[in-house]
Design a protein around this motif. Structure first.
Motif, PDB file in Angstrom:
ATOM      1  N   PHE A 185       0.833  -1.198   0.000  1.00 43.54           N
ATOM      2  CA  PHE A 185       0.000   0.000   0.000  1.00 43.54           C
ATOM      3  C   PHE A 185       0.874   1.257   0.000  1.00 43.54           C
ATOM      4  O   PHE A 185       0.650   2.181  -0.791  1.00 43.54           O
ATOM      5  N   GLN A 186       1.857   1.299   0.893  1.00 49.47           N
ATOM      6  CA  GLN A 186       2.746   2.466   0.953  1.00 49.47           C
ATOM      7  C   GLN A 186       3.619   2.572  -0.293  1.00 49.47           C
ATOM      8  O   GLN A 186       3.905   3.683  -0.750  1.00 49.47           O
ATOM      9  N   MET A 187       4.012   1.434  -0.832  1.00 44.54           N
ATOM     10  CA  MET A 187       4.878   1.458  -2.008  1.00 44.54           C
ATOM     11  C   MET A 187       4.185   2.132  -3.188  1.00 44.54           C
ATOM     12  O   MET A 187       4.744   3.039  -3.824  1.00 44.54           O
TER      13      MET A 187
ATOM     14  N   LEU B 176       3.970  10.695   4.781  1.00 47.08           N
ATOM     15  CA  LEU B 176       4.676  10.600   6.059  1.00 47.08           C
ATOM     16  C   LEU B 176       3.802   9.972   7.137  1.00 47.08           C
ATOM     17  O   LEU B 176       4.296   9.223   7.985  1.00 47.08           O
ATOM     18  N   GLU B 177       2.515  10.272   7.125  1.00 45.40           N
ATOM     19  CA  GLU B 177       1.618   9.746   8.149  1.00 45.40           C
ATOM     20  C   GLU B 177       1.489   8.227   8.096  1.00 45.40           C
ATOM     21  O   GLU B 177       1.289   7.580   9.123  1.00 45.40           O
ATOM     22  N   LEU B 178       1.603   7.662   6.908  1.00 44.04           N
ATOM     23  CA  LEU B 178       1.352   6.235   6.738  1.00 44.04           C
ATOM     24  C   LEU B 178       2.624   5.401   6.688  1.00 44.04           C
ATOM     25  O   LEU B 178       2.585   4.242   6.264  1.00 44.04           O
ATOM     26  N   THR B 179       3.725   5.967   7.098  1.00 42.07           N
ATOM     27  CA  THR B 179       4.965   5.196   7.185  1.00 42.07           C
ATOM     28  C   THR B 179       5.531   5.320   8.590  1.00 42.07           C
ATOM     29  O   THR B 179       5.120   6.183   9.365  1.00 42.07           O
ATOM     30  N   ASP B 180       6.482   4.453   8.945  1.00 43.79           N
ATOM     31  CA  ASP B 180       7.024   4.466  10.295  1.00 43.79           C
ATOM     32  C   ASP B 180       8.010   5.613  10.477  1.00 43.79           C
ATOM     33  O   ASP B 180       8.466   6.234   9.516  1.00 43.79           O
TER      34      ASP B 180
END
Length: 543
Positions: free
Chosen positions: A41-43, A238-242
């Protein structure tokens, strides 16, 4: 004594409230780790939107400035077809000289252009103009003859489109964020609105250069949408990654902006007709609509708005795509984030806290200086004795090492001092350019030093983007960002007049010094606390 006791109790309650909000923020990071923070999803989100959408956004912006370039020109004097003279010989007989160059706005007054006597008076152009097609086959300026007595039209277009764009930028950021009663608003519709603004704008500017008010309004759509679009893309990424991976995401977004500048120069070089390369910009932005289903609503934003089920649905979608499951405590975390939201989420919320207000002012200065120092060489690129397309490509190429070096240093040494160092380097570079221009040194030397300026100012805005996402509360972030870009846009409206003054680098240097001074007082994020702040949480900061 009673008053001091009451204040002490209030501070204790406030500290307990803030500690609970910090725990909620950290718990949200645990939810993200459980569903996958670097999965499929993030990719696809980062590749399609954080990278390509950011690239197309900046490419579209730069292409308009390229379209507004004024090629070298001179008066058209009919009759050359009746002679065997070359263009240079014909200009020697029909165009007066101003120093070493031919006049751009005067021709010799004579009834018979084949009479080459010396009894001729220079007059204004009588039969339109001819343009040097060495680099451009057609620009908006050459198509509409916005030169000589009409050259002020270009400055008018840039000035009013920027200031109208400021109002639209505030609209894109404010209305979308502020409509609490309507569930259909949020960051996802904001992206849809900004993409639509790009496509509609680029079509209208090609169709309506003869209708000046419509032409200005069309360009103002992109002027208003570009900043909020870029910030919103980066914020969701940024919100959806560590936490540890956020500097990498910021680096991807930054490199995509550099690539956007390079693509603007390369595509315009390959398609030197402004109608063609503006069409390319419209088509590029339009292709993103086919992938728009991959751009999510921000779960943090939904949680701050109290839309718990929608936030949970987004988390389930992320988990399904990444091949994981949503943890059982996810709903409790969402409720905790929702309970910590601010009661006031309008523009006035910026003034509700001294730290929020101070950080916003510092970021306004950083963005304004960046816009002035970045776009001044672009607007004035045709005045330099170099290939204008190559000049823009080289400036874009200079941003790549800047993004990589500054973001790497930020991840290791912190955001604050990296931003200050970049601003100081920009000030020093401005001083060098001022000395070169004073000594009438142009060409390659100016281009090389301009690359160094782009390198330094790029580092400044890269840190500003990252700090903006980290320091502003989630429910206030896009409002503050729109305000910052809006005021920066007002400063940027002076660019065409600054370019006419041969790019007064002393003003840019002074602005960079001011940015460095203000940035030195900006808070530095501490370790794991650089998780994004929800609601009105006061982050733990170090000075």
């Amino acid at each position: 004594m009673e008053k001091d006791s009451h204040n002490s109790e209030m501070q204790t309650l406030e500290l307990q409230e803030n500690n609970s909000k910090v725990k909620g923020a950290l718990a949200f990071e645990e939810v993200l780790d459980s569903i996958g923070s670097r999965g499929k999803f993030q990719m696809r989100l980062n590749v399609v939107f954080v990278f390509f959408a950011s690239c197309f956004n900046l490419m579209s912006v730069y292409m308009f400035y390229i379209a507004m370039q004024t090629p070298d020109h001179w008066c058209h004097v009919p009759g050359r077809e009746h002679t065997n003279l070359s263009l240079e010989e014909w200009k020697n007989f029909t165009i007066p000289r101003e120093g070493a160059a031919f006049s751009k706005c005067l021709m010799y007054n004579q009834s018979d252009v084949r009479d080459f006597s010396n009894r001729r008076e220079p007059v204004k152009c009588q039969h339109s103009w001819e343009y040097d097609n060495t680099w451009f086959s057609l620009t908006a300026t050459s198509q509409m003859n916005w030169v000589c007595d009409n050259q002020q039209t270009v400055n008018t277009i840039l000035f009013y489109s920027q200031n109208i764009g400021v109002a639209l930028g505030l609209l894109f950021g404010y209305v979308v964020q502020m409509t609490l009663a309507a569930d259909r608003y949020g960051r996802r519709p904001q992206q849809l609105l900004c993409l639509s603004a790009h496509v509609v704008s680029r079509l209208l500017v090609m169709l309506a250069p003869h209708v000046l008010p419509l032409f200005i309004l069309a360009e103002s759509l992109v002027s208003g949408a570009a900043g909020p679009m870029e910030e919103s893309l980066l914020a969701v990424g940024l919100e959806l990654t560590d936490i540890k991976h956020r500097s990498v995401i910021n680096r991807y977004a930054s490199c995509s902006m550099a690539l956007g500048m390079m693509l603007a120069g390369l595509v315009s070089w390959a398609l030197p007709n402004w109608n063609y390369f503006m069409s390319f910009a419209a088509i590029s932005c339009f292709t993103l609509f086919f992938f728009f289903r991959w751009f999510p609503q921000s779960p943090r934003w939904l949680a701050c708005r109290g839309r718990e089920q929608e936030a949970l649905a987004v988390l389930r979608d992320i988990a399904t795509t990444n091949g994981s499951t949503v943890p059982a405590f996810a709903l409790q975390v969402i409720q905790t984030v929702g309970n910590s939201k601010a009661d006031r989420t309008g523009f006035l919320s910026i003034f509700s806290s001294w730290n929020v207000f101070k950080n916003t002012v510092i970021l306004i200065i950083a963005r304004s200086v960046h816009l002035l120092t970045t776009y001044s060489p672009v607007i004035a690129v045709s005045q330099l004795s170099v290939n204008p397309f190559l000049g823009i490509v080289v400036q874009g190429a200079a941003q790549f090492p800047a993004y990589y070096i500054v973001n790497s240093c930020a991840a290791r040494f912190g955001r604050r001092w990296c931003g200050v160092a970049s601003a100081l380097l920009a000030a020093a570079t401005s001083a060098i350019i001022f000395c070169l221009l004073t000594a009438n040194i142009t060409g390659t030397a100016i281009m090389v030093v301009t690359m160094l300026m782009q390198f330094s100012t790029t580092g400044t805005i890269s840190m500003a983007n990252l700090q903006s996402a980290e320091l502003h509360p989630t429910c206030l972030r896009q409002i503050a960002v729109s305000l910052e870009w809006g005021i920066g846009g007002i400063a940027m409206s002076a660019l065409p007049y600054l370019a006419m003054m041969a790019v007064p680098t002393e003003l840019q240097g002074a602005g960079a010094l001011q940015s460095a001074h203000c940035g030195s007082s900006e808070p530095a994020w501490r370790g794991k606390a650089n998780s994004l702040p929800p609601g009105r949480m006061r982050p733990q900061l170090t000075q």
